[in-house]
Design a protein around this motif. Structure first.
Motif, mmCIF file in Angstrom:
data_model
loop_
_atom_site.group_PDB
_atom_site.id
_atom_site.type_symbol
_atom_site.label_atom_id
_atom_site.label_comp_id
_atom_site.label_asym_id
_atom_site.label_seq_id
_atom_site.Cartn_x
_atom_site.Cartn_y
_atom_site.Cartn_z
ATOM 1 N N GLU A 251 -5.151 19.465 2.831
ATOM 2 C CA GLU A 251 -4.668 20.714 2.283
ATOM 3 C C GLU A 251 -4.043 20.187 0.976
ATOM 4 O OE1 GLU A 251 -2.410 23.019 5.215
ATOM 5 O OE2 GLU A 251 -3.070 21.482 6.647
ATOM 6 N N ALA A 252 -3.823 21.159 0.367
ATOM 7 C CA ALA A 252 -3.204 20.899 -1.094
ATOM 8 C C ALA A 252 -1.932 20.075 -1.067
ATOM 9 C CB ALA A 252 -3.006 22.249 -1.966
ATOM 10 N N HIS A 253 -0.920 20.455 -0.110
ATOM 11 C CA HIS A 253 0.167 19.519 -0.233
ATOM 12 C C HIS A 253 -0.221 18.151 0.357
ATOM 13 C CE1 HIS A 253 0.598 19.405 4.210
ATOM 14 N NE2 HIS A 253 0.195 20.983 4.150
ATOM 15 N N ASP A 254 -1.055 17.928 1.431
ATOM 16 C CA ASP A 254 -1.556 16.689 1.562
ATOM 17 C C ASP A 254 -1.970 15.825 0.324
ATOM 18 O OD1 ASP A 254 -2.011 14.223 3.033
ATOM 19 O OD2 ASP A 254 -3.387 15.345 4.347
ATOM 20 N N SER A 255 -2.905 16.425 -0.479
ATOM 21 C CA SER A 255 -3.324 15.887 -1.617
ATOM 22 C C SER A 255 -2.485 15.363 -2.437
ATOM 23 C CB SER A 255 -4.436 16.798 -2.187
ATOM 24 O OG SER A 255 -5.768 16.924 -1.342
ATOM 25 N N ARG A 256 -1.359 16.173 -2.914
ATOM 26 C CA ARG A 256 -0.263 16.060 -3.705
ATOM 27 C C ARG A 256 0.552 14.728 -3.141
ATOM 28 N NH1 ARG A 256 -0.131 21.752 -4.285
ATOM 29 N NH2 ARG A 256 1.514 22.158 -2.770
ATOM 30 N N HIS A 257 0.954 14.656 -1.986
ATOM 31 C CA HIS A 257 1.534 13.607 -1.329
ATOM 32 C C HIS A 257 0.804 12.294 -1.213
ATOM 33 C CE1 HIS A 257 3.614 11.272 1.560
ATOM 34 N NE2 HIS A 257 2.855 10.960 1.992
ATOM 35 N N ARG A 258 -0.514 12.420 -1.287
ATOM 36 C CA ARG A 258 -1.465 11.083 -1.392
ATOM 37 C C ARG A 258 -1.257 10.657 -2.827
ATOM 38 N NH1 ARG A 258 -5.839 11.077 3.313
ATOM 39 N NH2 ARG A 258 -4.728 12.522 4.805
ATOM 40 N N ASN A 259 -1.495 11.573 -3.692
ATOM 41 C CA ASN A 259 -1.427 11.402 -5.216
ATOM 42 C C ASN A 259 0.100 10.674 -5.411
ATOM 43 O OD1 ASN A 259 -0.470 12.450 -7.933
ATOM 44 N ND2 ASN A 259 -2.683 12.135 -7.989
ATOM 45 N N ARG A 260 0.936 10.979 -5.059
ATOM 46 C CA ARG A 260 2.308 10.383 -5.414
ATOM 47 C C ARG A 260 2.442 9.093 -4.724
ATOM 48 N NH1 ARG A 260 4.257 15.863 -4.294
ATOM 49 N NH2 ARG A 260 4.793 15.117 -2.207
ATOM 50 N N VAL A 261 1.903 8.932 -3.410
ATOM 51 C CA VAL A 261 2.041 7.686 -3.075
ATOM 52 C C VAL A 261 1.209 6.596 -3.735
ATOM 53 C CG1 VAL A 261 1.335 6.226 -0.874
ATOM 54 C CG2 VAL A 261 2.623 8.593 -0.439
ATOM 55 N N MET A 262 0.044 6.902 -4.320
ATOM 56 C CA MET A 262 -0.661 6.129 -5.022
ATOM 57 C C MET A 262 -0.190 5.485 -6.481
ATOM 58 S SD MET A 262 -3.407 5.002 -3.460
ATOM 59 C CE MET A 262 -2.334 5.210 -2.081
ATOM 60 N N GLN A 263 0.563 6.279 -6.777
ATOM 61 C CA GLN A 263 1.468 5.944 -7.856
ATOM 62 C C GLN A 263 2.186 4.783 -7.786
ATOM 63 O OE1 GLN A 263 2.858 9.588 -10.365
ATOM 64 N NE2 GLN A 263 1.543 10.774 -9.079
ATOM 65 N N GLU A 264 2.646 4.448 -6.790
ATOM 66 C CA GLU A 264 3.499 3.289 -6.272
ATOM 67 C C GLU A 264 2.712 2.232 -5.734
ATOM 68 O OE1 GLU A 264 6.177 4.971 -3.420
ATOM 69 O OE2 GLU A 264 7.153 6.643 -4.636
ATOM 70 N N ASP A 266 0.543 -1.157 -5.886
ATOM 71 C CA ASP A 266 0.292 -2.243 -6.840
ATOM 72 C C ASP A 266 -1.322 -2.415 -7.344
ATOM 73 O OD1 ASP A 266 0.852 -4.650 -8.078
ATOM 74 O OD2 ASP A 266 0.615 -5.996 -6.522
ATOM 75 N N HIS A 267 -1.174 -3.057 -8.746
ATOM 76 C CA HIS A 267 -2.576 -3.401 -9.117
ATOM 77 C C HIS A 267 -3.161 -1.911 -9.279
ATOM 78 C CE1 HIS A 267 -3.850 -7.489 -8.586
ATOM 79 N NE2 HIS A 267 -2.691 -7.292 -7.676
ATOM 80 N N PRO A 285 2.620 -0.137 -12.225
ATOM 81 C CA PRO A 285 2.936 -1.778 -12.373
ATOM 82 C C PRO A 285 2.196 -2.069 -13.686
ATOM 83 C CG PRO A 285 2.676 -1.048 -10.283
ATOM 84 C CD PRO A 285 2.310 0.203 -10.799
ATOM 85 N N TYR A 286 0.935 -1.561 -14.115
ATOM 86 C CA TYR A 286 0.342 -2.298 -15.091
ATOM 87 C C TYR A 286 -0.014 -1.303 -16.101
ATOM 88 C CZ TYR A 286 -0.906 -6.061 -11.796
ATOM 89 O OH TYR A 286 -0.895 -7.285 -11.047
ATOM 90 N N TRP A 287 1.076 -0.519 -16.322
ATOM 91 C CA TRP A 287 0.667 0.613 -17.669
ATOM 92 C C TRP A 287 0.609 -0.110 -18.946
ATOM 93 C CZ3 TRP A 287 3.927 0.956 -21.811
ATOM 94 C CH2 TRP A 287 5.075 0.275 -21.859
ATOM 95 N N ASP A 288 1.301 -1.345 -19.161
ATOM 96 C CA ASP A 288 1.146 -1.653 -20.442
ATOM 97 C C ASP A 288 -0.090 -2.687 -20.733
ATOM 98 O OD1 ASP A 288 1.935 -3.652 -18.562
ATOM 99 O OD2 ASP A 288 3.539 -4.837 -19.908
ATOM 100 N N LEU A 289 -0.796 -2.878 -19.944
ATOM 101 C CA LEU A 289 -2.200 -3.934 -20.122
ATOM 102 C C LEU A 289 -3.107 -3.152 -21.085
ATOM 103 C CD1 LEU A 289 -2.819 -5.588 -16.762
ATOM 104 C CD2 LEU A 289 -1.692 -6.473 -18.690
ATOM 105 N N LYS A 290 -3.971 -3.963 -21.717
ATOM 106 C CA LYS A 290 -5.074 -3.360 -22.653
ATOM 107 C C LYS A 290 -5.893 -2.260 -21.968
ATOM 108 C CE LYS A 290 -8.354 -4.585 -26.207
ATOM 109 N NZ LYS A 290 -9.120 -3.731 -25.901
ATOM 110 N N PHE A 314 -5.022 4.985 -11.614
ATOM 111 C CA PHE A 314 -6.311 4.117 -11.644
ATOM 112 C C PHE A 314 -6.003 2.670 -11.133
ATOM 113 C CE2 PHE A 314 -6.288 6.952 -15.329
ATOM 114 C CZ PHE A 314 -7.667 7.457 -15.461
ATOM 115 N N ILE A 315 -7.045 2.103 -10.486
ATOM 116 C CA ILE A 315 -6.922 0.828 -9.719
ATOM 117 C C ILE A 315 -7.334 -0.165 -11.068
ATOM 118 C CG2 ILE A 315 -9.474 0.866 -9.203
ATOM 119 C CD1 ILE A 315 -6.570 -0.865 -7.229
ATOM 120 N N MET A 316 -6.560 -1.145 -11.118
ATOM 121 C CA MET A 316 -6.564 -2.306 -12.158
ATOM 122 C C MET A 316 -7.688 -3.118 -11.861
ATOM 123 S SD MET A 316 -5.160 -2.365 -14.977
ATOM 124 C CE MET A 316 -5.584 -3.603 -16.170
#
Length: 695
Positions: A251-264, A266-267, A285-290, A314-316
């Motif tokens: 469900e859309a609200h479930d997808s949005r929830h999983r999307n928010r969790v992944m932003q936190e 590591d890597h 966590p890794y926003w400043d790498l090349k 994105f997974i680093m």
């Protein structure tokens, strides 16, 4: 004539009236019953008289039949017929006892017309026996080694098996399989290019046909972006549909929830889009790498055109991170296609804990699962069956090729833990992973500084070149690193013992010969580790230093002298493939990671696919370079493939092409996050093109 006195002087013919018959007593009177109707008694005819009459008749018939057969057997015609029957019986008995030997025994060609006409004649009397004779004739014709084959027979005999698992199984009597593969691939590529949509309306219709749903919101502007940047093959985005298929069951609200969790997590790093804002912002966590800033530079080509806000995480790492059990992914894909949702109450069958995570991501009856359960599976390794790749994506499917699992540094491990479905975007994945594939930018350049590259005919090294570092696996005492992809490629060139069977082309047909491995390696192979040791513990580093012959790194001018390059995976995808494809040389590629462009490139037209076990490498090089004594070379074909690969990299793998892929992926994923909104699942540009059809 009688001489007794008183008798007639001449003999009379016997009449119906019986004359007196002389006996010892003279003449007797005629019987009173002759010419008279017998008088019937109360019981009719006398029974004894009737039986005696019948017995006399039967005895007379039997005697006559015996006399007839006796006279017939002594006549010339009878002797001939009986002799013929005896001869046929003897022949039939002998044929029945020796049918297999006679059927396979060669017959002189002069008798073949007689057999054919005889079969047609016998067929009128007995269709079964006639068919057997004609089959015998056909067998004798087909078995004649000296006859000239028809074009149809040559075509039939040259048929190789295109297995559903992506391998071409070689028919030893056929044409050289690489010639067949190249001809087939060129036709497939021409057909793919010819059927591409030329207008937005055609693209919408093709989208609906393939995916059974309307295009996402913003599809019209994506098409305009492709028009502005001359993006090719605008229908070939099946990889996106494959990656997002299970997400439709959330469900859309479930997808949005999983999307928010992944932003936190590591890597990771996250790119945040806002409508009208051209450059997406980065956080995580890794926003400043090349690697993150390189991706940001690509996304800004379309960032301000998205119709909704969107965050992509994105997974680093080089490797993928998400894998679902097969039963769960299969159920989610099914529910998503039906417009239903996967909830906590959905039952998922428990998985066998004794299997690897790779096997658990495969179907229950797949070859990989069966092999790990100890069941029989067909062996398609190079030692069991000579084969080549005709569909690279299918061959990269580990579920269908358990023989490859222990030959690659990534797949020889247990595999990432099975987990719930989460929206992580990755740069490399196998067909078994549930990550969402994106376009990696590692080592990519729009234009390379590649030094001086001579024309094809002036390249001095007619060999296969590879130089690489010790990556792709952990080189330690707990890992069978000698079986890994890069280590085996290095040791391939160092082996100088024994012989190897190779196939080569003579005219239009295939020939097979045993050749010295040392001679083959000197002629074809230049594949070695180079540079400093990496990813090895001290003990293994010492072993590698002593046992492996490392070669020095070579410069661009020197490498450009080689006509053939080898490309293999590192810890993840190969970052050098685009650079190699930008040269005139032919690129041989062996990989377990199908990349984002897989739907828009054609093996055997733009590059040469190689099996993970390298069992086809010598046959490939023999086809293009020729045998050590100079036979069977296809240098002009190799030159054509090198030129086609370079042109493909120039026209189909640009920044704009990668941006078009990411743009369409962003639209599709944005719809999944917002499909509960009023316009979340409606295509709004040309509603007349989108009839209210139920899918």
């Amino acid at each position: 004539m009688f001489s007794t006195a008183g008798h007639p002087s001449h003999a009379r013919r016997r009449s119906s009236k019986i004359s007196p018959v002389p006996d010892e007593g003279g003449w007797t009177k005629p019987s009173p019953y002759l010419n008279r109707t017998p008088k019937l008694e109360a019981g009719g005819f006398d029974a004894g008289s009737r039986d005696r009459h019948r017995t006399a008749q039967q005895s007379s018939f039997g005697q006559n039949l015996v006399n007839f057969l006796y006279r017939f057997a002594r006549s010339p015609r009878g002797l001939a017929i009986m002799g013929s029957l005896a001869f046929l019986w003897v022949c039939s008995s002998y044929i029945s006892a020796n049918s297999h030997h006679l059927a396979t025994r060669p017959v002189h060609p002069a008798f073949l017309p007689i057999i054919r006409h005889g079969g047609n004649l016998v067929h009128r009397i007995s269709p079964a026996y006639g068919s057997r004779i004609k089959d015998w004739h056909d067998f004798q014709v087909a078995s004649n080694p000296n006859r000239k084959l028809t074009d149809e027979e040559i075509e039939a005999r040259s048929q190789h098996t295109f297995h559903p698992n992506g391998l071409l199984l070689v028919n030893p009597r056929g044409r050289h399989p690489i010639s067949v593969l190249i001809e087939r691939a060129e036709k497939r590529w021409k057909d793919k290019v010819a059927r591409q949509s030329r207008t937005l309306g055609e693209a919408v219709a093709e989208y609906k046909r393939r995916y059974r749903r309307n295009p996402p919101r913003g599809f019209d502007d994506w098409w305009a972006f492709c028009e502005e940047n001359n993006v090719q093959l605008r229908d070939e985005y099946d990889q996106i549909n494959h990656d997002l298929a299970p997400h439709w069951a959330l469900e859309a609200h479930d997808s949005r929830h999983r999307n928010r969790v992944m932003q936190e997590r590591d890597h990771t790093f996250t790119a945040a889009f806002k409508p009208g804002q051209e450059v997406p912002t980065l956080h995580g966590p890794y926003w400043d790498l090349k690697r993150a800033t390189d991706v940001q530079g690509l996304l800004k080509l379309y960032g301000g055109r998205l119709p909704r806000p969107l965050n992509i995480t994105f997974i680093m790492d080089d490797n993928p991170a998400v894998m679902l059990p097969y039963s769960q992914r299969d159920r989610m894909v099914e529910l998503g296609q039906q417009g239903e949702y996967f909830g906590p109450s959905e039952f998922v069958e428990p998985e066998d804990p004794s299997l690897s995570n790779f096997a658990l991501a495969c179907a229950p009856n797949s070859p990989l699962r069966r092999s790990e359960r100890g069941e029989f599976t067909p062996d398609y390794s190079g030692e069991a069956q000579r084969s080549f790749i005709w569909d690279h994506q299918k061959v990269a499917d580990l579920c269908q090729h358990p023989e490859s699992r222990q030959l690659h540094g990534h797949t020889m491990q247990q595999g990432v833990p099975l987990s719930p479905l989460v929206p992580l975007f990755t740069f490399a994945k196998t067909r078994l992973h549930a990550d969402i594939l994106v376009t990696p930018l590692e080592q990519y350049e729009e234009v390379y500084t590649i030094g001086y590259e001579p024309p094809w005919e002036q390249k001095s090294q007619n060999k296969l070149l590879w130089r690489g570092s010790t990556t792709g696996v952990e080189f330690d005492r707990h890992t069978p690193w000698r079986q890994s992809q890069r280590a085996r490629l290095h040791m391939l060139s160092q082996n100088m013992e024994g012989e190897k069977s190779v196939i080569w082309s003579q005219g239009n047909m295939m020939r097979e010969s045993n050749m010295s491995v040392e001679a083959l390696n000197h002629l074809y192979m230049d594949t070695f580790f180079s540079g400093a040791l990496q990813q090895c513990d001290p003990e293994t580093c010492e072993i590698m230093t002593k046992t492996l012959d490392f070669k020095p790194t070579i410069g661009l001018d020197e490498s450009n002298q080689y006509k053939y390059y080898m490309d293999v995976d590192g810890n993840g995808w190969s970052g050098r493939f685009h650079r190699l494809m930008s040269t005139r040389s032919v690129v041989l590629k062996s990989t377990a990671f199908p990349e984002w462009y897989a739907d828009r490139i054609e093996p055997w037209v733009h590059y040469v696919p190689v099996k993970i076990d390298y069992s086809d490498v010598y046959d490939i090089m023999t086809y293009f370079v020729g045998t050590p004594d100079g036979r069977g070379s296809h240098d002009s074909v190799a030159e054509r493939l090198g030129a086609q690969g370079k042109e493909w990299a120039r026209t189909h793998w640009r920044f704009a092409d990668m941006a078009a892929y990411m743009y369409r992926l962003s639209l599709e994923y944005s719809r999944i996050l917002h499909h509960d909104e009023p316009d979340g699942n409606d295509y709004y540009f040309e509603p007349r093109l989108m009839a209210d059809e139920e899918y």
